[in-house]
Structures are given as structure tokens and as C-alpha cells.
Design an enzyme around this catalytic site. Sequence first.
Site, PDB file in Angstrom:
ATOM      1  N   LYS A  72       7.135 -46.142 -62.727  1.00  0.00           N
ATOM      2  CA  LYS A  72       6.471 -47.248 -62.594  1.00  0.00           C
ATOM      3  C   LYS A  72       6.604 -48.144 -63.743  1.00  0.00           C
ATOM      4  O   LYS A  72       6.569 -49.425 -63.489  1.00  0.00           O
ATOM      5  CB  LYS A  72       4.967 -46.922 -62.238  1.00  0.00           C
ATOM      6  CG  LYS A  72       4.973 -46.218 -60.983  1.00  0.00           C
ATOM      7  CD  LYS A  72       3.311 -46.167 -60.611  1.00  0.00           C
ATOM      8  CE  LYS A  72       3.292 -45.632 -58.951  1.00  0.00           C
ATOM      9  NZ  LYS A  72       1.986 -45.393 -58.534  1.00  0.00           N
ATOM     10  N   ASP A 112      -1.327 -50.938 -55.328  1.00  0.00           N
ATOM     11  CA  ASP A 112      -2.218 -49.686 -55.190  1.00  0.00           C
ATOM     12  C   ASP A 112      -3.679 -50.140 -55.412  1.00  0.00           C
ATOM     13  O   ASP A 112      -4.717 -49.794 -54.424  1.00  0.00           O
ATOM     14  CB  ASP A 112      -2.098 -48.677 -56.509  1.00  0.00           C
ATOM     15  CG  ASP A 112      -0.896 -47.812 -56.111  1.00  0.00           C
ATOM     16  OD1 ASP A 112      -0.646 -47.539 -55.056  1.00  0.00           O
ATOM     17  OD2 ASP A 112      -0.370 -47.288 -57.345  1.00  0.00           O
ATOM     18  N   GLY A 254      -8.651 -40.816 -49.778  1.00  0.00           N
ATOM     19  CA  GLY A 254      -7.399 -41.454 -49.988  1.00  0.00           C
ATOM     20  C   GLY A 254      -6.427 -42.059 -49.144  1.00  0.00           C
ATOM     21  O   GLY A 254      -5.454 -42.766 -49.469  1.00  0.00           O
TER      22      GLY A 254
HETATM   23  P1  NAP Z   1      -2.893 -39.300 -63.663  1.00  0.00           P
HETATM   24  O1  NAP Z   1      -2.102 -40.699 -64.111  1.00  0.00           O
HETATM   25  O2  NAP Z   1      -1.951 -38.099 -64.048  1.00  0.00           O
HETATM   26  O3  NAP Z   1      -4.173 -39.448 -64.017  1.00  0.00           O
HETATM   27  C1  NAP Z   1      -4.932 -38.485 -63.935  1.00  0.00           C
HETATM   28  C2  NAP Z   1      -6.492 -38.573 -64.566  1.00  0.00           C
HETATM   29  O4  NAP Z   1      -7.284 -37.559 -64.082  1.00  0.00           O
HETATM   30  C3  NAP Z   1      -6.306 -38.826 -66.038  1.00  0.00           C
HETATM   31  O5  NAP Z   1      -7.289 -39.591 -66.429  1.00  0.00           O
HETATM   32  C4  NAP Z   1      -6.650 -37.140 -66.368  1.00  0.00           C
HETATM   33  O6  NAP Z   1      -7.294 -37.008 -67.670  1.00  0.00           O
HETATM   34  C5  NAP Z   1      -7.730 -36.714 -65.394  1.00  0.00           C
HETATM   35  N1  NAP Z   1      -7.590 -35.313 -65.003  1.00  0.00           N
HETATM   36  C6  NAP Z   1      -6.628 -34.548 -64.831  1.00  0.00           C
HETATM   37  N2  NAP Z   1      -7.071 -33.160 -64.622  1.00  0.00           N
HETATM   38  C7  NAP Z   1      -8.318 -33.340 -64.819  1.00  0.00           C
HETATM   39  C8  NAP Z   1      -9.191 -32.359 -64.743  1.00  0.00           C
HETATM   40  N3  NAP Z   1      -9.073 -31.048 -64.351  1.00  0.00           N
HETATM   41  N4  NAP Z   1     -10.512 -32.383 -65.019  1.00  0.00           N
HETATM   42  C9  NAP Z   1     -10.839 -33.877 -65.513  1.00  0.00           C
HETATM   43  N5  NAP Z   1     -10.191 -35.076 -65.268  1.00  0.00           N
HETATM   44  C10 NAP Z   1      -8.838 -34.406 -65.030  1.00  0.00           C
HETATM   45  O7  NAP Z   1      -2.519 -39.784 -62.309  1.00  0.00           O
HETATM   46  P2  NAP Z   1      -2.913 -40.714 -61.383  1.00  0.00           P
HETATM   47  O8  NAP Z   1      -1.575 -41.084 -60.670  1.00  0.00           O
HETATM   48  O9  NAP Z   1      -3.873 -41.789 -61.609  1.00  0.00           O
HETATM   49  O10 NAP Z   1      -3.487 -39.920 -59.844  1.00  0.00           O
HETATM   50  C11 NAP Z   1      -4.788 -39.607 -59.701  1.00  0.00           C
HETATM   51  C12 NAP Z   1      -5.366 -39.061 -58.496  1.00  0.00           C
HETATM   52  O11 NAP Z   1      -5.167 -40.209 -57.584  1.00  0.00           O
HETATM   53  C13 NAP Z   1      -4.400 -37.862 -57.772  1.00  0.00           C
HETATM   54  O12 NAP Z   1      -4.954 -36.999 -57.208  1.00  0.00           O
HETATM   55  C14 NAP Z   1      -3.429 -39.017 -56.811  1.00  0.00           C
HETATM   56  O13 NAP Z   1      -2.855 -38.036 -55.913  1.00  0.00           O
HETATM   57  C15 NAP Z   1      -4.330 -40.026 -56.493  1.00  0.00           C
HETATM   58  N6  NAP Z   1      -3.692 -41.020 -56.105  1.00  0.00           N
HETATM   59  C16 NAP Z   1      -3.898 -41.407 -54.547  1.00  0.00           C
HETATM   60  C17 NAP Z   1      -3.298 -42.684 -54.385  1.00  0.00           C
HETATM   61  C18 NAP Z   1      -3.652 -43.107 -52.627  1.00  0.00           C
HETATM   62  O14 NAP Z   1      -2.587 -43.863 -52.366  1.00  0.00           O
HETATM   63  N7  NAP Z   1      -4.488 -42.522 -52.143  1.00  0.00           N
HETATM   64  C19 NAP Z   1      -2.562 -43.340 -55.159  1.00  0.00           C
HETATM   65  C20 NAP Z   1      -2.374 -43.050 -56.505  1.00  0.00           C
HETATM   66  C21 NAP Z   1      -3.054 -41.645 -56.848  1.00  0.00           C
HETATM   67  P3  NAP Z   1      -6.253 -36.429 -69.066  1.00  0.00           P
HETATM   68  O15 NAP Z   1      -5.519 -37.559 -69.495  1.00  0.00           O
HETATM   69  O16 NAP Z   1      -7.354 -35.842 -69.985  1.00  0.00           O
HETATM   70  O17 NAP Z   1      -5.461 -35.376 -68.603  1.00  0.00           O
END
Ligand code: NAP
Length: 290
Positions: A72, A112, A254
Site C-alpha cells: 500500500k 477503506d 467487517g
Molecule cells: P496491522 O496493520 O497489522 O495492525 C494490527 C493492529 O492490531 C496493530 O496495532 C497491532 O499492534 C494490533 N494487534 C495485533 N495483535 C494483537 C494482539 N494479540 N493484541 C492486541 N493488539 C494486537 O493490521 P490491519 O491491516 O490494520 O488489520 C487489522 C484487522 O482489520 C485485521 O483483522 C484485518 O483482517 C482487518 N481488516 C478488515 C478490513 C475489512 O475490509 N473488513 C480491512 C482491513 C483490515 P502491534 O503493532 O503492537 O502489533
Amino acid sequence: MRTPSAATRVAAVIGDPVSHSLSPALHNAAFSALGLDWVYVAFHVAAGEGAAAVAAMRTLGLAGLSVTMPHKSDVAAAVDRLRPTAARLGVANTVGWAPGAAGDLLEAESTDGGGFLDALKGDTGFDPAGRACLVLGAGGAARSVVLALADAGADSVTVAARRPGAAEPVAALAGGAGAVVAAADSGALAGAIGGADLVVNATPVGMQAGDGLPFDLDGGLFGSRHLVADLIYVPATTPLVAEARARGATTVNGLGMLIHQAARQVEMWTGRPAPLEAMSAAALRAIAHD
Ligand code: NAP
């Protein structure tokens, strides 16, 4: 889908991994419902090759590109022009063609956050204006959601993360409405939930079997005043959604965000209103077969 010919336009998603993407199902259903001679495929593009994929889009004349992890940022840097949301986030999930003074340009956007708001409005009628919002997590999805909520007039957008240092720049996207809570501070987190109208899970916690609530939250903090949105769509009911619903909260997963961010891509590429019903049905079929 009609049989592709030499006149068929091609759109694609790039990512690594990409083989489980629902985007081909969603977009091919959209093109078919719109009666367009377009086809949508998935390309596995290795990390670091996002700019090369943008160059390939120019060479091959691809009609549109969806962009997922880890490309991205690289794609945002490689296009000719960014729309305002992509420029503020520094990332893009969509590339399309736009007229420029010296011919067509590649223009990128991040759909998004807008897709998230479209889904909340469509599914629940929620309007963030003047409301207190709490976002759990500080990654890429949280950034999009925080910016969209702030732009829609949220009174406050609080970001809770296990690393407060990571939450600061995310909350800053909300300007004066932004605030940070350390997830380890259970009292402050409980207070933030108590004062929130909307709670968004933007962590992956809830995807894996055996997961509990993000930050081991107490489900008893939720009540009928809350709208709880989990960005996860597989499983359809996460432990957070189940707990919040059991306490009387309104809940969404989601899937709506996934569909609406793709709908915005269709509209950007084709200039036509997206066929949401066909896209929703295709997404549900694809999840059922996965
Ligand atoms: P990302 O950039 O990897 O960010 C994940 C976030 O969650 C970070 O702040 C991370 O903290 C935190 N995290 C990860 N594991 C954790 C845990 N065990 N306990 C507490 N915090 C935790 O991922 P993302 O792209 O933002 O995606 C996040 C979620 O949104 C995913 O489930 C993804 O599938 C979903 N999503 C859905 C859509 C949709 O269209 N519905 C679109 C995008 C994303 P750290 O930095 O400390 O690891």
C-alpha cells in the site's frame, strides 16, 4: 461471466499473500451485474515489487488495481497523483486512470475508511458526527478508520493500543478530536468504553480459534448504548461481537466494510454506481466456499 476477448478490460488485485482474496469474487460479480466486458484477477506480487506492479499496470493498460498488504505504501509512492485521503494516509488500496493535461494519469485512493463509514451507515444508520468513538488497534486499518471518523465529524476518536507510542500518530490523524489510551491501563480503557458510542476492533484478535476479546476486555463493559464494529469478517461472529451482542449492543462485522471499499473501487474505475446486492451475494458465496 462472459468469455474474455481481445477487447476485455482487465483489473486485478496485487498482494502477498493474495490467493485467499475475496476481491475477484466481489469485482467479477460487479462487472457482470453492470454488463461490462471486464475481468478481475489476482496477481501474487512479492514484497518490494509494488512499484514494478504499477509500471506493469501502465504497460499492460490494466483498467484498475486493488492493492493489499504489503504494497500500500509503495504503490502510493509510484502513481502520478494521490486523491486527498490517500495523500493524508500515505497509503493506497486503489489505482485507476484519471484525465491529466498531458494524457491519462494513474491516480490512487484509499477506500477503506470511506467503505467502513458506508457500511456503518448502510447497516445501522450510524452517523459519527458529534459521537464518541474508540478504536482498538493502531495499524493500517485503524489509521483509515480514525481518519474517516474524524472527517465525518466525530466528537472524539480515542485509539487504544498495546504500544501507546504506535497509537500517538494514529490518534494525530483525528487532530484535536484524537486521544490515546494504553491498553494496559484497564481502568482508563474501561472509562473509554463507558464513554464511547462506537467501539471498533481494528486488531486481528478474534480471527483465530481460541482468541478472546482484544486486550482481554471485560465483556460486561458493553451495553445497549454501544455500536460495536469488528473489522474481522471470518469468523462472522467474533468473541467481541458475541459478548457485546449478549449485553444488548448493536454489532456489525467487517463484511460490510469489505464490500463497500470494493464498491468505491468499482465506482472509481467505471464511473457507475456499484451493484451492492450482487457484490454482497458474491462475498457471502465466496466465504461459504472458503
Ligand atoms: P496491522 O496493520 O497489522 O495492525 C494490527 C493492529 O492490531 C496493530 O496495532 C497491532 O499492534 C494490533 N494487534 C495485533 N495483535 C494483537 C494482539 N494479540 N493484541 C492486541 N493488539 C494486537 O493490521 P490491519 O491491516 O490494520 O488489520 C487489522 C484487522 O482489520 C485485521 O483483522 C484485518 O483482517 C482487518 N481488516 C478488515 C478490513 C475489512 O475490509 N473488513 C480491512 C482491513 C483490515 P502491534 O503493532 O503492537 O502489533
